[in-house]
Design a protein around this motif. Sequence first.
Motif, PDB file in Angstrom:
ATOM      1  N   ALA A 329       0.822  -1.209   0.000  1.00  0.00           N
ATOM      2  CA  ALA A 329       0.000   0.000   0.000  1.00  0.00           C
ATOM      3  C   ALA A 329       0.856   1.260   0.000  1.00  0.00           C
ATOM      4  O   ALA A 329       0.483   2.279  -0.594  1.00  0.00           O
ATOM      5  N   LYS A 330       2.007   1.206   0.651  1.00  0.00           N
ATOM      6  CA  LYS A 330       2.887   2.381   0.714  1.00  0.00           C
ATOM      7  C   LYS A 330       3.372   2.806  -0.669  1.00  0.00           C
ATOM      8  O   LYS A 330       3.701   3.962  -0.898  1.00  0.00           O
ATOM      9  N   SER A 331       3.416   1.845  -1.605  1.00  0.00           N
ATOM     10  CA  SER A 331       3.827   2.174  -2.985  1.00  0.00           C
ATOM     11  C   SER A 331       2.685   2.803  -3.781  1.00  0.00           C
ATOM     12  O   SER A 331       2.893   3.309  -4.878  1.00  0.00           O
ATOM     13  N   GLY A 332       1.470   2.746  -3.222  1.00  0.00           N
ATOM     14  CA  GLY A 332       0.296   3.279  -3.925  1.00  0.00           C
ATOM     15  C   GLY A 332      -0.324   2.296  -4.891  1.00  0.00           C
ATOM     16  O   GLY A 332      -1.333   2.609  -5.541  1.00  0.00           O
ATOM     17  N   ALA A 333       0.238   1.089  -4.986  1.00  0.00           N
ATOM     18  CA  ALA A 333      -0.227   0.122  -5.990  1.00  0.00           C
ATOM     19  C   ALA A 333      -1.654  -0.348  -5.718  1.00  0.00           C
ATOM     20  O   ALA A 333      -2.456  -0.492  -6.649  1.00  0.00           O
ATOM     21  N   LEU A 334      -1.997  -0.601  -4.457  1.00  0.00           N
ATOM     22  CA  LEU A 334      -3.328  -1.134  -4.144  1.00  0.00           C
ATOM     23  C   LEU A 334      -4.426  -0.162  -4.559  1.00  0.00           C
ATOM     24  O   LEU A 334      -5.426  -0.553  -5.169  1.00  0.00           O
ATOM     25  N   SER A 335      -4.258   1.098  -4.213  1.00  0.00           N
ATOM     26  CA  SER A 335      -5.292   2.089  -4.519  1.00  0.00           C
ATOM     27  C   SER A 335      -5.388   2.360  -6.019  1.00  0.00           C
ATOM     28  O   SER A 335      -6.482   2.505  -6.565  1.00  0.00           O
ATOM     29  N   VAL A 336      -4.235   2.401  -6.699  1.00  0.00           N
ATOM     30  CA  VAL A 336      -4.246   2.647  -8.158  1.00  0.00           C
ATOM     31  C   VAL A 336      -4.926   1.491  -8.888  1.00  0.00           C
ATOM     32  O   VAL A 336      -5.737   1.698  -9.800  1.00  0.00           O
ATOM     33  N   LEU A 337      -4.610   0.261  -8.489  1.00  0.00           N
ATOM     34  CA  LEU A 337      -5.239  -0.905  -9.107  1.00  0.00           C
ATOM     35  C   LEU A 337      -6.757  -0.880  -8.894  1.00  0.00           C
ATOM     36  O   LEU A 337      -7.519  -1.239  -9.792  1.00  0.00           O
ATOM     37  N   PHE A 338      -7.181  -0.472  -7.714  1.00  0.00           N
ATOM     38  CA  PHE A 338      -8.614  -0.363  -7.424  1.00  0.00           C
ATOM     39  C   PHE A 338      -9.288   0.620  -8.386  1.00  0.00           C
ATOM     40  O   PHE A 338     -10.347   0.342  -8.950  1.00  0.00           O
ATOM     41  N   ALA A 339      -8.659   1.783  -8.599  1.00  0.00           N
ATOM     42  CA  ALA A 339      -9.223   2.799  -9.500  1.00  0.00           C
ATOM     43  C   ALA A 339      -9.236   2.314 -10.943  1.00  0.00           C
ATOM     44  O   ALA A 339     -10.184   2.592 -11.692  1.00  0.00           O
ATOM     45  N   VAL A 340      -8.194   1.578 -11.349  1.00  0.00           N
ATOM     46  CA  VAL A 340      -8.152   1.015 -12.712  1.00  0.00           C
ATOM     47  C   VAL A 340      -9.302   0.028 -12.907  1.00  0.00           C
ATOM     48  O   VAL A 340      -9.991   0.041 -13.946  1.00  0.00           O
TER      49      VAL A 340
END
Length: 523
Positions: A329-340
């Motif tokens: 989550a600290k890399s921002g990957a989880l939230s970006v994948l959710f938005a995609v």
Amino acid sequence: MLKDQKTPRKHHLIEYANGKSLEEINGSIDVPKGKGFWKTLFMYSGPGALVAVGYMDPGNWSTSITGGQNFQYLLMSVILMSSLIAMLLQYMAAKLGIVTQMDLAQAIRARTSKSLGIVLWLLTEFAIMATDIAEVIGAAIALYLLFHIPLVYAVFITVFDVLILLLLTKIGFRKIEAIVVCLIMVILLVFAYEVALSNPNWAGVFGGLIPTGNTFSSSIKAGGSTPLTGALGIIGATVMPHNLYLHSAISQTRKIDHADEDDVARTVRFTTWDSNIQLSLAFVVNSLLLVMGVAVFKTGAVKDPSFFGLFQALSNSSMLSNPILISVAKSGALSVLFAVALLASGQNSTITGTLTGQVIMEGFIHMKMPLWARRLVTRLISVIPVLICVGMTSGETPIQQHEALNTLMNNSQVFLAFALPFSMLPLLMMTDSKLEMGERFKNTLVIKILGWFSVIALTVLNMKGLPDNIEGFLPANASAADFAMADDIAYFLIACVVALLVWMIIDLYKGNKRLKAKLGVEE
């Protein structure tokens, strides 16, 4: 000499239509015979994906995640039951289209009066627009989260998805099916990845698939909700009326020799396989969403179940459940994948919603317009309430703005509760009938019993949840008198639904009688 020449036909924006369902693509895909099971299934695969999109659209997301946050794995059984009922209803819808060569809207209109046809058309249009509101909100928020585009501009940008539709109409229906499958896989892989990182309690997941006495309880409360309201939310967001119209139309895209019963039976068989496989994927996606609510986030951590809140929660290490998730989550990957995944879901629904709108317009009122124009009109109408909501909350805190959009999305689904019985009931009556389907293709006794149970159960549950849906329109500071008025409105609407159902059943019965007299046959 000039008089003998044919004048080129003028094309109008809106034209009369009373031909085959979605005539441009009807019977457009050839299926070679004599191939093996898997090659044949591949050729029939596609329509099920377009249908499955409706079962995993943005309207499903918050209900499943919130259900997991509030009640752990208790409502997994509701997702399973909803998916099984969906498979049953979609099987009947596809079979109706293949055997009768009419989509559901055409079949209803052929048995009912013109006035009832107009009423049912308007009702279904409202249901499609309600679904479109969820898609507008989902796509606009995804654009905002991914590219920091202000919400008002993001809402307007969603109108231009009509250009995507214009492009898709040029490449052929088989390629459209492939694109939809790819977008579904994006959604599936994103959530599978996030759930896999969370290392959920798989014993609890599979145990939740078995319903208990608490599954539909109204006495247990968590997060201001009960299992009953959570179950009604999941059911209401899962089984959608427009999917039945869509499937009865796009099941006719394969070439069929209707003089050969075996060829018809083969088409029904492989179309059912396609539908059930794709709806199984939709079940997995919705299950993953619920598991996210339990395993990805700490219990009770998600106070804002809107898409904004979920996006922020996926990048907030204090709200996540284990060290692996926190590090990713600290890399921002989880939230970006959710938005995609959210953006992919909205674009998928663009395609299916437009096709369904064309099906019901041609079927109920015999009018036709280009798909791009159809999409543009529907989307422009759908963005109005979203823009009003954004404008009215512009001076409030971000959380209040998010809650307002989330409430609008949830409340828009109230129209689905109205429209669902008017697609399910005639579908069941027609596929039960030997007159419509023939002896070989009418519903078996088991399908008939399961069908009637599903239709009655879904109708009762939708009507039972209507007072809560109407109360959802009330402001936070509503008085007891306001709640009483909302309940009175709900009961009045239920009475209207019942009256309209009675009208439709009488019309269908009379239409069937006329047809039997004309054909000189008896059931």
